[in-house]
Design an enzyme around this catalytic site. Structure first.
Site, PDB file in Angstrom:
ATOM      1  N   ASN A 267      -5.287   3.622   6.913  1.00 53.90           N
ATOM      2  CA  ASN A 267      -6.684   3.884   6.580  1.00 53.90           C
ATOM      3  C   ASN A 267      -7.616   3.628   7.758  1.00 53.90           C
ATOM      4  O   ASN A 267      -8.615   4.330   7.909  1.00 53.90           O
ATOM      5  CB  ASN A 267      -7.115   3.069   5.360  1.00 53.90           C
TER       6      ASN A 267
ATOM      7  N   ASN B  20      -0.200   8.465  -1.530  1.00 55.27           N
ATOM      8  CA  ASN B  20      -0.086   9.626  -2.420  1.00 55.27           C
ATOM      9  C   ASN B  20       0.149  10.898  -1.616  1.00 55.27           C
ATOM     10  O   ASN B  20      -0.375  11.010  -0.514  1.00 55.27           O
ATOM     11  CB  ASN B  20      -1.379   9.791  -3.228  1.00 55.27           C
TER      12      ASN B  20
ATOM     13  N   HIS C  18       0.867  -1.171   0.000  1.00 60.62           N
ATOM     14  CA  HIS C  18       0.000   0.000   0.000  1.00 60.62           C
ATOM     15  C   HIS C  18       0.905   1.222   0.000  1.00 60.62           C
ATOM     16  O   HIS C  18       1.548   1.533   0.996  1.00 60.62           O
ATOM     17  CB  HIS C  18      -0.896  -0.031   1.239  1.00 60.62           C
TER      18      HIS C  18
END
Length: 92
Positions: free
Chosen positions: A67, A21, A18
């Site tokens: 996340n 950005n 993962h």
């Protein structure tokens, strides 16, 4: 990575990465280890992650690390807005 690995004949070779950005700026890469992922596969991904990044191994779980934390933060922000702790207006 456990579920995709179950559809292969080599689940020990299945893991995830993962990347965050914006990729050129963010250092962290989560290396996601499934239940059947071999240590050899994880070590290979750690080497790949060294492309000016910092890899951290996480177990296969929804949202991984970042996340899952981000969802909690977003939920708390929504609660604060609902309770009118702050407004969404820009600077004064």
């Amino acid at each position: 990575m456990t579920e995709p690995g179950a559809f292969t004949r080599r689940p020990d070779k299945i893991a995830g990465m993962h990347v965050f950005n914006p990729v050129p700026v963010m250092e962290l890469i989560e290396i996601v280890k499934g239940l059947s992922t071999s240590q050899k596969t994880i070590e290979a991904l750690k080497e790949v992650a060294q492309m000016n990044k910092r890899g951290v191994v996480v177990n296969d779980t929804p949202g991984f690390i970042v996340n899952r934390l981000l969802v909690l933060l977003c939920n708390e922000a929504i609660k604060m807005m609902e309770r009118e702790v702050a407004s969404s207006e820009g600077p004064i």
